[in-house]
Write a protein that holds these residues in place. Sequence first.
Motif, mmCIF file in Angstrom:
data_model
loop_
_atom_site.group_PDB
_atom_site.id
_atom_site.type_symbol
_atom_site.label_atom_id
_atom_site.label_comp_id
_atom_site.label_asym_id
_atom_site.label_seq_id
_atom_site.Cartn_x
_atom_site.Cartn_y
_atom_site.Cartn_z
ATOM 1 N N GLU A 17 1.247 4.442 -3.736
ATOM 2 C CA GLU A 17 1.658 3.033 -3.833
ATOM 3 C C GLU A 17 2.910 2.917 -4.700
ATOM 4 O O GLU A 17 3.837 2.168 -4.390
ATOM 5 C CB GLU A 17 0.541 2.209 -4.489
ATOM 6 C CG GLU A 17 -0.500 1.613 -3.576
ATOM 7 C CD GLU A 17 -1.342 2.579 -2.788
ATOM 8 O OE1 GLU A 17 -1.398 3.776 -3.150
ATOM 9 O OE2 GLU A 17 -1.944 2.163 -1.794
ATOM 10 N N THR A 33 -2.010 8.568 0.917
ATOM 11 C CA THR A 33 -3.152 8.572 -0.021
ATOM 12 C C THR A 33 -4.143 9.684 0.334
ATOM 13 O O THR A 33 -4.660 10.372 -0.550
ATOM 14 C CB THR A 33 -3.872 7.206 -0.019
ATOM 15 O OG1 THR A 33 -2.892 6.192 -0.159
ATOM 16 C CG2 THR A 33 -4.873 7.111 -1.145
ATOM 17 N N PHE A 78 -3.525 -1.272 -5.298
ATOM 18 C CA PHE A 78 -4.519 -0.203 -5.417
ATOM 19 C C PHE A 78 -4.804 0.272 -6.839
ATOM 20 O O PHE A 78 -5.816 0.891 -7.083
ATOM 21 C CB PHE A 78 -4.072 0.978 -4.541
ATOM 22 C CG PHE A 78 -5.018 2.132 -4.410
ATOM 23 C CD1 PHE A 78 -6.382 1.948 -4.189
ATOM 24 C CD2 PHE A 78 -4.543 3.442 -4.462
ATOM 25 C CE1 PHE A 78 -7.230 3.035 -4.025
ATOM 26 C CE2 PHE A 78 -5.382 4.535 -4.306
ATOM 27 C CZ PHE A 78 -6.734 4.324 -4.079
ATOM 28 N N LYS A 109 -1.997 9.658 6.222
ATOM 29 C CA LYS A 109 -1.778 8.630 5.196
ATOM 30 C C LYS A 109 -1.452 9.379 3.925
ATOM 31 O O LYS A 109 -2.152 10.341 3.568
ATOM 32 C CB LYS A 109 -3.090 7.896 4.908
ATOM 33 C CG LYS A 109 -3.477 6.822 5.842
ATOM 34 C CD LYS A 109 -4.799 6.271 5.315
ATOM 35 C CE LYS A 109 -5.086 4.910 5.867
ATOM 36 N NZ LYS A 109 -6.183 4.276 5.194
ATOM 37 N N ARG A 112 -11.057 2.646 -2.081
ATOM 38 C CA ARG A 112 -10.095 2.827 -0.990
ATOM 39 C C ARG A 112 -9.810 1.490 -0.301
ATOM 40 O O ARG A 112 -10.695 0.667 -0.134
ATOM 41 C CB ARG A 112 -10.639 3.838 0.038
ATOM 42 C CG ARG A 112 -10.743 5.273 -0.435
ATOM 43 C CD ARG A 112 -9.432 5.898 -0.860
ATOM 44 N NE ARG A 112 -8.360 5.874 0.111
ATOM 45 C CZ ARG A 112 -8.082 6.858 0.958
ATOM 46 N NH1 ARG A 112 -8.811 7.946 0.973
ATOM 47 N NH2 ARG A 112 -7.059 6.759 1.775
ATOM 48 N N GLY A 113 -8.574 1.314 0.063
ATOM 49 C CA GLY A 113 -8.172 0.049 0.687
ATOM 50 C C GLY A 113 -7.941 -1.051 -0.341
ATOM 51 O O GLY A 113 -7.775 -2.227 0.001
ATOM 52 N N SER A 138 -5.546 -2.151 -2.149
ATOM 53 C CA SER A 138 -4.352 -3.000 -2.262
ATOM 54 C C SER A 138 -4.638 -4.428 -1.801
ATOM 55 O O SER A 138 -3.986 -5.372 -2.255
ATOM 56 C CB SER A 138 -3.202 -2.437 -1.423
ATOM 57 O OG SER A 138 -2.924 -1.138 -1.844
ATOM 58 N N SER A 161 0.867 -1.178 0.000
ATOM 59 C CA SER A 161 0.000 0.000 0.000
ATOM 60 C C SER A 161 0.903 1.227 0.000
ATOM 61 O O SER A 161 2.126 1.100 0.002
ATOM 62 C CB SER A 161 -0.821 0.056 1.282
ATOM 63 O OG SER A 161 -1.800 -0.911 1.315
ATOM 64 N N ALA A 162 0.292 2.396 0.088
ATOM 65 C CA ALA A 162 1.073 3.627 0.195
ATOM 66 C C ALA A 162 1.516 3.824 1.640
ATOM 67 O O ALA A 162 0.861 3.323 2.569
ATOM 68 C CB ALA A 162 0.214 4.797 -0.240
HETATM 69 N N1 ASP Z 1 -3.582 3.599 -0.282
HETATM 70 C C1 ASP Z 1 -4.942 3.263 -0.626
HETATM 71 C C2 ASP Z 1 -5.861 3.773 0.448
HETATM 72 O O1 ASP Z 1 -5.434 4.383 1.416
HETATM 73 C C3 ASP Z 1 -5.130 1.821 -0.903
HETATM 74 C C4 ASP Z 1 -4.712 0.882 0.202
HETATM 75 O O2 ASP Z 1 -4.089 1.289 1.171
HETATM 76 O O3 ASP Z 1 -5.045 -0.306 0.117
HETATM 77 O O4 ASP Z 1 -7.044 3.604 0.336
#
Ligand code: ASP
Length: 443
Positions: A115, A50, A169, A48, A183-184, A186, A37-38
């Motif tokens: 990412e 992102t 991602f 974060k 979002r999320g 990855s 992920s980032a």
């Molecule tokens: N960086 C992206 C997010 O914060 C994807 C991930 O973390 O999975 O949503």
Amino acid sequence: MIKITKFGGSSLANAQQFQKVKHIIESDPARRFVVVSAVGRANKHDNKVTDLLYLCHAHMQYHVDCSNVFQMIRDRYVQIRNDLHLKFPIERELDALWNQIKTSISLDELVSRGEYLTARLMAEYLGYAFVDAKDVIRFRYDGAIDFDFCEKSLQRVARNNQPFVMPGFYGSAPDGRIRVMTRGGSDITGSILAKCLHADLYENWTDVSGFLMADPRIVRNPRPIRKITYGELRELSYMGASVLHEDAIFPIRETNIPINILNTNEPDNPGTIILNEVTDDTKEDAIITGIAGKKDFTAIAIYKNHMSDAVGTVRKALSVFERYRISIEHIPSGIDSFSIVVATKDIKDIIYDILNDIRKEIEPDQIKISDEIALISTVGRHMSAHPGISGRLFAAIGKNNINIRMIAQGSDEINIIVGVENKDFEKTISVIYNDFIQGEELQ
Ligand code: ASP
């Protein structure tokens, strides 16, 4: 043995976290294909990357200068690169990105850079190849993943078992432009890799040691869940227990590749294994797997005499909700009545329109609205084989003077849902936990 290892943002928040990741990867030669992920949050006060990238885009839309926000992103990456003594020319990449921000860049491309840069640094740090997700993860025009394309290209880059790091991602649209997942996402990338590379295990490294049987803010020291089925997890995550992106299960559902949720900060903890089917349960395994719930539902109870002899009443009522595009949670029913349970936030501004339409459609004798309802789902693959579970559940709730407003059970019998008043939400979860789990421990 092939393991896909995916690390979430908090596992990559700074140089110390990168070191832990390296240690984890190097302790097992099967960990050759890595998804990151980032750079995320090391603590509550951190940002974060992102989120900062989305913030930059919001500034750009209103033509507001975002150089301060961009500087924060820059500082995070430069610091990690310097702390780890890496050579990657991150300033050059960041300068190019800044130029694009000032001229033109799509939202998807911009937010995918978190990412991308993290994977660049991690690849150098591990001494692994860097594989760009835009070259191997492809979406179709309808937004679905093009698995044929992914499988071919991933098999190609993984041939000879050459280890690599890949950003999660994002991928590319058929026209080659970068496209991000939700979002999320990855977690989904890791799952696509597991499927396409026929992995034996998908390790998803986060900052918790798997799932707990109940929310630790409600139950003190809840027991960890060691094994859970995809179906049970879906029930629990729908009700709010979220560690893994819900869609991460779909690519590997039929393959039965296990997903192991693990903690980068506690790598020896076995975490939780998620499987399509758990076949090695023992008698000692708990009857219930977990308890989760959500507050703030509204039940609209509709009464109409002789409804049971009429045809189409429920359909007509439901069509009203469909017209307003409101998703329905449950429809508990009696002989001459039924209730429609929906999330309060979805109807609060249009409730009078809905009620008027229901009156017109089915001319009910009475409609009653109950707000402030919480739904609690008790989930367990063993429940259907054990008679008396619902009796025990309701008795425990009743003994504690909690009024049950509604009961529902999924047709696969892996969960029992009770509706109680919002104010009884926490107490109900504790009561169920204590009766089924603590009770068993004390025996
Ligand atoms: N960086 C992206 C997010 O914060 C994807 C991930 O973390 O999975 O949503």
